[in-house]
Scaffold this motif. Structure first.
Motif, PDB file in Angstrom:
ATOM      1  N   ALA A 139       1.330   6.509   0.793  1.00 55.60           N
ATOM      2  CA  ALA A 139       0.659   5.412   1.525  1.00 55.60           C
ATOM      3  C   ALA A 139      -0.693   5.706   1.441  1.00 55.60           C
ATOM      4  O   ALA A 139      -1.102   6.908   1.135  1.00 55.60           O
ATOM      5  N   SER A 140      -1.520   4.782   1.760  1.00 55.08           N
ATOM      6  CA  SER A 140      -2.946   4.857   1.938  1.00 55.08           C
ATOM      7  C   SER A 140      -3.779   4.705   3.210  1.00 55.08           C
ATOM      8  O   SER A 140      -3.392   3.639   3.645  1.00 55.08           O
ATOM      9  N   PRO A 141      -4.425   5.465   3.680  1.00 52.74           N
ATOM     10  CA  PRO A 141      -4.793   7.051   3.203  1.00 52.74           C
ATOM     11  C   PRO A 141      -3.536   7.744   2.991  1.00 52.74           C
ATOM     12  O   PRO A 141      -2.535   7.416   3.774  1.00 52.74           O
TER      13      PRO A 141
ATOM     14  N   GLU B 136       6.838  -8.660   4.397  1.00 55.79           N
ATOM     15  CA  GLU B 136       6.728  -9.382   3.057  1.00 55.79           C
ATOM     16  C   GLU B 136       5.441  -9.465   2.637  1.00 55.79           C
ATOM     17  O   GLU B 136       5.104 -10.508   2.053  1.00 55.79           O
ATOM     18  N   MET B 137       4.912  -8.265   2.479  1.00 51.88           N
ATOM     19  CA  MET B 137       3.640  -8.121   1.959  1.00 51.88           C
ATOM     20  C   MET B 137       3.487  -7.990   0.533  1.00 51.88           C
ATOM     21  O   MET B 137       4.238  -7.196  -0.035  1.00 51.88           O
ATOM     22  N   PRO B 138       2.678  -8.963  -0.262  1.00 51.71           N
ATOM     23  CA  PRO B 138       2.688  -8.844  -1.574  1.00 51.71           C
ATOM     24  C   PRO B 138       1.517  -7.650  -2.064  1.00 51.71           C
ATOM     25  O   PRO B 138       0.628  -7.192  -1.590  1.00 51.71           O
TER      26      PRO B 138
ATOM     27  N   THR C 153       2.002   1.316  13.462  1.00 53.34           N
ATOM     28  CA  THR C 153       2.641   2.061  12.310  1.00 53.34           C
ATOM     29  C   THR C 153       2.164   1.851  11.003  1.00 53.34           C
ATOM     30  O   THR C 153       2.395   2.750  10.171  1.00 53.34           O
ATOM     31  N   ASP C 154       1.470   0.878  10.677  1.00 55.00           N
ATOM     32  CA  ASP C 154       1.191   0.277   9.240  1.00 55.00           C
ATOM     33  C   ASP C 154       2.593   0.225   8.296  1.00 55.00           C
ATOM     34  O   ASP C 154       2.641   0.602   7.379  1.00 55.00           O
ATOM     35  N   HIS C 155       3.458  -0.320   9.108  1.00 52.83           N
ATOM     36  CA  HIS C 155       4.835  -0.533   8.658  1.00 52.83           C
ATOM     37  C   HIS C 155       4.781  -1.331   7.353  1.00 52.83           C
ATOM     38  O   HIS C 155       4.234  -2.522   7.355  1.00 52.83           O
ATOM     39  N   CYS C 156       5.245  -0.726   6.148  1.00 39.83           N
ATOM     40  CA  CYS C 156       5.025  -1.387   4.938  1.00 39.83           C
ATOM     41  C   CYS C 156       6.025  -0.836   4.043  1.00 39.83           C
ATOM     42  O   CYS C 156       5.851   0.171   3.235  1.00 39.83           O
ATOM     43  N   PRO C 157       7.181  -1.135   4.346  1.00 38.46           N
ATOM     44  CA  PRO C 157       8.579  -0.669   3.678  1.00 38.46           C
ATOM     45  C   PRO C 157       8.811  -1.167   2.073  1.00 38.46           C
ATOM     46  O   PRO C 157       8.411  -2.124   1.788  1.00 38.46           O
TER      47      PRO C 157
ATOM     48  N   PRO D 272       4.129   1.573  -5.257  1.00 38.21           N
ATOM     49  CA  PRO D 272       3.732   0.618  -4.076  1.00 38.21           C
ATOM     50  C   PRO D 272       3.457   1.435  -2.823  1.00 38.21           C
ATOM     51  O   PRO D 272       4.072   2.257  -2.548  1.00 38.21           O
ATOM     52  N   ASN D 273       2.110   1.093  -2.087  1.00 42.42           N
ATOM     53  CA  ASN D 273       1.836   2.050  -1.165  1.00 42.42           C
ATOM     54  C   ASN D 273       2.249   1.522   0.169  1.00 42.42           C
ATOM     55  O   ASN D 273       2.338   0.300   0.503  1.00 42.42           O
ATOM     56  N   GLY D 274       2.998   2.423   0.954  1.00 47.74           N
ATOM     57  CA  GLY D 274       3.457   1.966   2.148  1.00 47.74           C
ATOM     58  C   GLY D 274       4.793   2.821   2.727  1.00 47.74           C
ATOM     59  O   GLY D 274       5.360   3.487   1.945  1.00 47.74           O
ATOM     60  N   ILE D 275       4.680   3.158   4.138  1.00 50.16           N
ATOM     61  CA  ILE D 275       5.708   3.904   4.721  1.00 50.16           C
ATOM     62  C   ILE D 275       6.400   3.064   5.704  1.00 50.16           C
ATOM     63  O   ILE D 275       5.680   2.357   6.497  1.00 50.16           O
TER      64      ILE D 275
HETATM   65  O1  URP Z   1      -0.321   2.318   1.968  1.00 50.14           O
HETATM   66  C1  URP Z   1      -0.463   1.341   2.905  1.00 50.14           C
HETATM   67  N1  URP Z   1      -1.278   1.487   3.929  1.00 50.14           N
HETATM   68  N2  URP Z   1      -0.093  -0.001   2.492  1.00 50.14           N
HETATM   69  C2  URP Z   1      -0.367  -1.092   3.425  1.00 50.14           C
HETATM   70  C3  URP Z   1      -1.763  -1.789   3.136  1.00 50.14           C
HETATM   71  C4  URP Z   1      -2.699  -1.118   3.973  1.00 50.14           C
HETATM   72  O2  URP Z   1      -3.602  -0.558   3.277  1.00 50.14           O
HETATM   73  O3  URP Z   1      -2.579  -1.024   5.104  1.00 50.14           O
END
Ligand code: URP
Ligand code: ZN
Ligand code: ZN
Length: 461
Positions: free
Chosen positions: A287-289, A63-65, A314-318, A336-339
């Motif tokens: 995603a970043s990086p 639930e990340m903004p 994981t940096d889980h960010c779906p 939106p950045n995330g996998i």
């Molecule tokens: O792309 C990414 N990694 N999203 C989540 C936020 C972060 O920088 O960890």
């Protein structure tokens, strides 16, 4: 209530031993030679299986903004998916919005998570507004069991902190014994490259990777290490993706500095070729990086073997492909950045064992024992030993599976690993002694998970 797990190979960073595990209520009561105990209320046969401490994913975003939307897993769906994949603890990031306090941020994250998690959970704090008052509040965060603070050298205008602000926060970390976690990419330089690409009419997802070159991750990582050296602060580099960054971490560690780093499955298995998929499909991999050229992967596996990379998170960010990644069609900077990945980390890293990249002991160490010690949860978590929470995975190393959005449990409409064929599969998962996943399905509940008030990093304190 006694549960006996018998006939399995019990894993730890030291490797595997034939042993039985007796669980009493929520805790491990004994690890014994096979056959010492025979009866219990429940007996789980682990013959031919691994018995390992539940996975700890130290980097998730439920639930990340982000970019005008929210990551699509709630704490309920995300922690349920985690349990399916053998992860019994997550550490999620509370996100301070500029102009707000750390205390109110923590309250907000407790509101989202408390009573809604299927497995135990803790928080890190993202500090995006460094001032006298938030620096003071870092002390109360540590007292509240939030002993690690993420800062960003990327995303100017959003989460970005200047070197001066980072220096101030690092001093406070030194004073409190807490940990600074760094998103190390040179965001100021990247923003110029992004503006230039867009001005040239280059809007496709692959530009996300091309405008964030690995050298700028290496540069930011070196700078963060220097700032940590000057302030005497420990440093944990999150989601390390590039060989240049790994070299900087390895050199600092060789020089005796308290620098640690994690990588993520996406950097071990996916590449910029995925970002370059046609018809906007590449957006699934933003995603970043960014995902790097394939040549970086061998370095990352080596780093995992040598412990220059100590943790896999994981940096889980779906974000859903259909409604959310869509926001950046024609302008990659708005994707939106995330996998997504919280469900698959244990399996993907086990595949590293199958492929001969890492040992069984290293699998358990990077995915469970080290994150427990790094973030102040050991020996309650990260080990199967008397007194530890009975967070236990029974893993079938011979089972096979194909990853797919059709079958995963994360609340997202695609899989970054669609079609991956893996050897090894979670069979049964216990969270604090309760069977939450078994061959008959999910038997946990979203009120089961408890907040974990964490100690300081146990490699340093
Ligand atoms: O792309 C990414 N990694 N999203 C989540 C936020 C972060 O920088 O960890
Ligand atoms: Zn980050
Ligand atoms: Zn992250």
């Amino acid at each position: 209530m006694r549960t006996l797990i018998k006939g399995g190979t019990v894993l730890s960073p030291a490797g595997g031993v034939a042993a039985d595990v007796l669980v009493e209520d929520e805790r491990v009561a004994a690890v014994t030679a096979p056959g010492l105990f025979d009866t219990a209320d429940t007996v789980l046969d682990a013959t031919g299986k691994y018995v390992l401490p539940g996975g700890i994913d130290a980097h998730t975003h439920m639930e990340m903004p982000f970019g005008g939307t929210f990551s699509s897993d709630t704490f309920a769906t995300g922690t349920t998916a985690a349990a399916w994949g053998g992860t019994t603890t997550i550490i999620d990031f509370a996100v301070q919005a500029k102009g707000t306090s750390l205390a109110s941020t923590l309250d907000k994250w407790h509101e989202k998570a408390d009573g809604n998690c299927a497995v135990d959970y803790g928080f890190h704090m993202i500090v995006s507004d460094v001032n006298d008052s938030t620096l003071k509040e870092m002390e109360s965060c540590v007292d509240a069991g939030v002993s690690s603070f993420k800062m960003f050298m990327a995303y100017p205008g959003v989460f970005y902190s200047t070197d001066g602000e980072i220096l101030r926060a690092m001093r406070k970390a030194t004073e409190t014994g807490s940990m600074i976690m760094m998103h190390a990419e040179n965001g100021i330089a990247i923003d110029q490259l992004v503006a230039q690409a867009l001005a040239e009419g280059k809007g496709d997802p692959v530009q996300h990777g091309l405008t964030r070159p690995s050298a700028l991750e290496g540069e930011a990582t070196s700078r963060a290490i220097t700032l940590a050296r000057v302030t005497g602060s420990p440093l944990y580099i999150v989601h390390l993706s590039a060989a240049e960054a790994l070299s900087a971490v390895a050199a600092a560690r060789d020089a005796g500095q308290n620098v640690f780093a994690e990588t993520c499955p996406q950097y071990l298995y996916l590449s910029i070729e995925d970002l370059a998929r046609p018809d906007f499909e590449g957006a699934k991999y933003v995603a970043s990086p960014p995902l790097r050229e394939k040549k970086h992967q061998a370095d990352l596996w080596r780093g995992l073997r040598t412990n220059d990379l100590s943790v896999v998170s994981t940096d889980h960010c779906p974000f859903c492909f259909k409604d959310q990644k869509e926001l950046g069609r024609g302008d990659f900077s708005k994707i939106p950045n995330g996998i997504p990945g919280v469900e698959h980390r244990m399996d993907l890293l086990h595949q590293g064992v199958v492929a001969g990249e890492i040992s069984l002991g290293r699998w358990v160490e990077a995915c469970s024992t080290t994150p427990a010690r790094m973030f102040g949860l050991y020996p309650r978590k990260g080990v199967i030993a008397p007194g530890a929470d009975a967070d236990i995975v029974i893993y079938d190393p011979a089972a096979t599976q194909t990853l797919s959005a059709e079958t995963h449990h994360m609340a997202v409409d695609y899989s970054a690993y669609e079609g991956f064929e893996l050897t090894g599969k979670v069979e049964t998962v216990l969270s604090r002694g309760k069977v939450v996943v078994s061959p008959s399905g999910f038997s946990g509940g979203t009120g089961h998970g408890r907040f974990l008030s964490r100690d300081l990093c146990q490699y340093l304190n």
